[in-house]
Enzyme design. Sequence first.
Site, PDB file in Angstrom:
ATOM      1  N   HIS A 125       9.531 -21.689  12.955  1.00  0.00           N
ATOM      2  CA  HIS A 125       8.969 -20.331  13.013  1.00  0.00           C
ATOM      3  C   HIS A 125       8.509 -19.941  14.414  1.00  0.00           C
ATOM      4  O   HIS A 125       8.226 -18.763  14.658  1.00  0.00           O
ATOM      5  CB  HIS A 125       7.772 -20.200  12.061  1.00  0.00           C
ATOM      6  CG  HIS A 125       8.122 -20.283  10.613  1.00  0.00           C
ATOM      7  ND1 HIS A 125       9.101 -19.500  10.037  1.00  0.00           N
ATOM      8  CD2 HIS A 125       7.621 -21.071   9.621  1.00  0.00           C
ATOM      9  CE1 HIS A 125       9.193 -19.802   8.741  1.00  0.00           C
ATOM     10  NE2 HIS A 125       8.315 -20.745   8.470  1.00  0.00           N
ATOM     11  N   ASP A 162      15.338 -25.249   5.077  1.00  0.00           N
ATOM     12  CA  ASP A 162      13.953 -24.998   4.677  1.00  0.00           C
ATOM     13  C   ASP A 162      13.902 -23.760   3.775  1.00  0.00           C
ATOM     14  O   ASP A 162      14.733 -22.853   3.894  1.00  0.00           O
ATOM     15  CB  ASP A 162      13.115 -24.760   5.933  1.00  0.00           C
ATOM     16  CG  ASP A 162      11.614 -24.750   5.689  1.00  0.00           C
ATOM     17  OD1 ASP A 162      10.960 -25.748   5.992  1.00  0.00           O
ATOM     18  OD2 ASP A 162      11.096 -23.719   5.198  1.00  0.00           O
TER      19      ASP A 162
END
Length: 309
Positions: A125, A162
């Site tokens: 992220h 993910d």
Amino acid sequence: MTTLLISHPASLNHSNGPGHPERPDRLRAIDSVLEQEMFQHLVRVQPEAAPLDTIALCHPLDYVEAIRNASPKEGLVQLDADTSMSPGSFEAALRAVGGAMLAVDEVVTKKADNAFVCHRPPGHHAETVRPMGFCIFNQAAIAARHAQRKHGLNRVAVVDFDVHHGNGTQEIFWSDPTLMYCSTHQMPLYPGTGAVSERGDHDNIVNAPLRAGDGGAQFKAAMESRILPRLAAFGPDLIIVSAGFDAHARDPLANLQFTEDDFGWATRKIMEIADKTAQGRMISVLEGGYDLQGLSQSTAAHVIALMRG
């Protein structure tokens, strides 16, 4: 067949505070399962901390220095709503990047066949100048650029399974035709990115979003129809897996219904492409996974696949 397991105790010294899902017990659960006899042939190594100029391949030095300067001597400092730093966090983040660099170096120079980097904090992220979503530095993206700069590889791909979309890796790769980012993830879900229409400046971004409740069948269909063909056509010289295990049915932060066997299957399919285009060169870096049983069992299945078990 040599599979490296790269880890460092500094990863245990990063804290997001009590009750936070991204916690040191994640690594303890993985360590426990990887102590089983079937994993006795793993080659276990510890990385050095990454030099700041290597982190600067993806994050400007003023950002890196701002993170270093934010590191507290005690207690916690909030970087965003979800992401904190404790006194041990900066070293943990440097070691996580250093682990990904070491994995690249050992695999590209054929000292190992592949590698699993078992570190935290996760990274996918983290955008160019923005920590978020438990992530500080984007180790998968940095590893890709490190492979190009140090070893002269032309094309590197990151495959991310993910449950959360790796907005940071997508943002860093967006305008670079030598890098490809491929992701399956639940949508809608944090961080709100990852639509099929997000394709990058050079059609080098491949998103295959899944719906809440989807399981292994939908995951395999997404991989086989969208991700794997595009990955093979790109012809990477190295594949980096952002290995998050929070799409497991037990995970508390999302609503996909994968089993550990699904992660083993995906790993083998990605390895098949690495064998065809990249001389088998593949590394994997740990991202999410917040139910300790689901995380440890899924990691075991992933590492068994890496070991060609």
